[in-house]
Design an enzyme around this catalytic site. Structure first.
Site, short mmCIF file in Angstrom:
data_model
loop_
_atom_site.label_atom_id
_atom_site.label_comp_id
_atom_site.label_asym_id
_atom_site.label_seq_id
_atom_site.Cartn_x
_atom_site.Cartn_y
_atom_site.Cartn_z
N LYS A 1 66.92 -38.74 52.77
CA LYS A 1 66.60 -40.03 53.38
C LYS A 1 67.36 -40.29 54.67
O LYS A 1 66.90 -41.04 55.53
CB LYS A 1 66.93 -41.15 52.39
CG LYS A 1 65.96 -41.20 51.23
CD LYS A 1 65.05 -42.37 51.33
CE LYS A 1 63.79 -42.16 50.54
NZ LYS A 1 62.89 -43.29 50.55
N ASP B 1 66.61 -48.68 46.67
CA ASP B 1 67.15 -48.39 45.34
C ASP B 1 68.29 -47.40 45.47
O ASP B 1 68.77 -46.86 44.48
CB ASP B 1 66.07 -47.96 44.34
CG ASP B 1 65.02 -47.10 44.97
OD1 ASP B 1 65.36 -46.35 45.91
OD2 ASP B 1 63.85 -47.17 44.54
C1 LIG Z 1 65.97 -39.05 46.15
C2 LIG Z 1 64.62 -39.55 46.43
N1 LIG Z 1 63.57 -38.74 46.25
C3 LIG Z 1 62.32 -39.16 46.51
C4 LIG Z 1 62.07 -40.44 46.94
C5 LIG Z 1 60.67 -40.87 47.20
O1 LIG Z 1 60.42 -41.18 48.52
P1 LIG Z 1 59.34 -42.28 48.90
O2 LIG Z 1 59.82 -43.61 48.44
O3 LIG Z 1 59.18 -42.15 50.35
O4 LIG Z 1 58.08 -41.90 48.17
C6 LIG Z 1 63.14 -41.32 47.12
C7 LIG Z 1 62.93 -42.69 47.58
O5 LIG Z 1 63.82 -43.52 47.56
C8 LIG Z 1 64.45 -40.87 46.85
O6 LIG Z 1 65.51 -41.67 47.01
#
Ligand SMILES: Cc1ncc(COP(=O)(O)O)c(C=O)c1O
Length: 424
Positions: free
Chosen positions: A63, A112
């Site tokens: 992220k 989150d």
């Molecule tokens: C560790 C992790 N993987 C995957 C995702 C999924 O990404 P998105 O919300 O863009 O679908 C998130 C989203 O917060 C995440 O924190």
């Protein structure tokens, strides 16, 4: 669902040229790509590759590239200059503060965990301020990561989607920049930039697989879905890159927790519109606990997912976390979920017709090379330690459900109704 402006959901925005800009902006080494040779052999696959985002810029998740690239795009646009000519993070920070008389801009977001940490990190590096709101039940360690970068952080009593609206309200009230990794009414520019930041990890991964296995390319990719920004960006990248090279785009598996499966429900509805999932969205896979899809991510997924939408029980994520630990990879809940599910699918009991149907539908077999993103490390250390102590959860009848969606151009000559098959 609000309508994105023309061009917003085109995969061309997320192709190799964008990834090259992102990589040049950060100028950092790629995160590791770890081949799981033993698992690939045991699961009768040609390859299983883990792109390990737990190592991204010391922030334990992919992220950070999205948050920081998005903030940089906003700042350069605000200054009226090309981002590429700003001299990276340090140059942009200096120029911005000089031009603004040393007064930082405040960016506000809901998270989150990982996105908020990314925004806090980006604000610190780029000389700005960050205010972060979190849904109820957020882990203290995730709060600490955010405040550790000097951001203000409040855990609210709301679920994720209500908390997103709350952050937007706060921005309006205070004249702050609302900086979210998902879309909202007439809100597309910032989430689009954030998504562009995510393309770099896909670009790195493809290069690394080719180098590791003499030109090999993934035939399948697994992408976790929260709001669908990450999956949309990575799939967009893959569509562009593989088409440019005249190669078949990898078959894609979209993965969600069973209590927050908005993409699965939308795919099941099957008309291209989105279905919101409401309630507490209770799951230990916190990063994926989102009930409303991005209006940029979803159209890309709907148009280009040639594979399946899957929802899983939390126990499979724990299995994946332990498996990756045994391979020397630190995986949080989102990261573990991908591997845990692929293992479940490939090691299913002989009489498991559902798993066999999905494997067949996806064309998963001895020639397949599966790319999985370990999207986060142990971002909630207390749950990580707890999961490592637990025994593996055995396969169960309802620990996953799927909607198979093969696109007409790649599916066999079966009638369309057969191709867009929804599993009962
Ligand atoms: C560790 C992790 N993987 C995957 C995702 C999924 O990404 P998105 O919300 O863009 O679908 C998130 C989203 O917060 C995440 O924190």
């Amino acid at each position: 669902m609000s309508s994105p402006p023309p061009g917003t959901v085109e995969t061309a925005r997320f192709g190799p040229e964008t990834a090259a800009h992102v990589r040049a902006f950060f100028g950092t080494e790629p995160t590791p790509l770890v081949p799981l040779r033993g698992s690939a052999a045991a699961w009768r696959l040609a390859g299983v590759y883990i792109k390990d985002e737990s190592k991204r810029l010391g922030q334990q998740a992919f992220k950070v590239f999205g948050g920081a690239y998005g903030m940089a795009c906003w700042m350069s646009k605000n200054l009226g200059v090309e981002l590429q000519s700003c001299g990276g993070i340090e140059g942009l920070r200096k120029t911005y503060l000089e031009k603004k008389g040393g007064v930082p801009t405040t960016f506000v977001t809901c998270t989150d965990g990982n996105h908020g940490r990314a925004v806090a990190w980006a604000a610190k590096q780029l000389g700005q301020k960050a205010v972060v709101y979190m849904p109820k039940g957020s882990a203290q360690a995730r709060v600490d990561h955010i405040t550790g970068h000097g951001a203000e952080c409040t855990v609210t009593e709301m679920n994720y989607d209500d908390c997103v609206k709350f952050a937007a309200e706060k921005a309006k009230q205070n004249g702050w920049v609302y900086f979210q990794d998902t879309t909202g009414p007439d809100y597309f520019e910032i989430p689009g930039w954030i998504m562009q930041g995510y393309t770099a990890m896909a670009d790195e991964a493809i290069e690394q697989i080719k180098q590791l296995d003499e030109g090999a390319l993934p035939t399948h990719v697994l992408l976790q879905v929260g709001v669908g920004s990450m999956a949309g960006a990575v799939l967009g990248y893959l569509v562009e890159r593989f088409r440019q090279e005249g190669l078949p785009v990898p078959v894609a598996m979209m993965l969600e927790p069973e209590n927050a499966a908005c993409a699965y429900e939308s795919a099941k509805k099957g008309d291209g519109s989105t279905v919101d999932v409401e309630g507490d969205l209770e799951s230990m896979i916190a990063g994926l606990c989102c009930g409303v899809l991005s209006d940029i991510g979803w159209p890309i997924l709907w148009k280009h997912v040639d594979g399946a939408f899957v929802k899983i029980a939390d126990g499979l994520a724990g299995n994946g976390m332990r498996l990756l630990k045994s391979e020397g990879v630190e995986a949080g809940e989102c990261g573990g979920a991908g591997v845990g599910f692929v293992r479940r699918l490939m090691l299913a009991p002989a009489d498991d017709k559902k798993a066999a149907e999905l494997r067949r539908g996806l064309g998963l077999g001895p020639e397949s090379r599966v790319l999985i993103f370990n999207t986060e490390g142990a971002t909630d250390p207390a749950n990580y330690e707890k999961q490592l102590q637990l025994p593996d959860v055995p396969a169960a009848a309802h620990d996953f459900e799927f909607v198979l969606r093969r696109l007409p151009e790649t599916a066999t000559s079966e009638p369309l109704a057969e191709m867009l098959k929804v599993q009962a």
